[in-house]
Design a protein around this motif. Sequence first.
Motif: not given
Length: 147
Positions: A4-8, A14-23, A25-28, A51-54
């Motif tokens: 779960s990426v704290l998303y502004s 955004s870059l953090s989410a992209i870097l984590l995606e290969p490893f 299941e990313v949710e913003l 990415f899914p977002h909440r």
Amino acid sequence: MKASVLYSGGKDSSLSAILLEPFFEVELITFSFSLLPLEQVVSDFANELGFPHRVLNLDTSILDKALEMVINDGYPRNAINYIHYNAVKTLASTKPQPKDVIADGTRRNDRVPVLTNSQIQSLEDRYGIYYVTPLSGYGRSSVNALV
């Protein structure tokens, strides 16, 4: 495993989410005090990334205390860190799976928001999560080049 990426809606998260995606299941996750209608704009950015977002609301008592901190300190640094800590804590306390990842877009040279090592260790121990900052080795100019 989920991250779960704290998303502004900005480039760092955004870059953090992209870097984590290969490893992972990313949710913003965007936090709000429901004072400004930013949810739709940030949701549009999240959809662009795929990415899914909440959106989760933080208790306004956190904002009240942060405002008090700004007034007492004369600058916003401690208040911003307080809000960030409470966002991570709120998300950690609602995590359905232990050992999931909570991440953000904090860079190497950021002054705020920054959690201390003891805060991170406490959150990880108390809630059974991993806290990661994929951009912690990158400065602003490096992130700009990557983006």
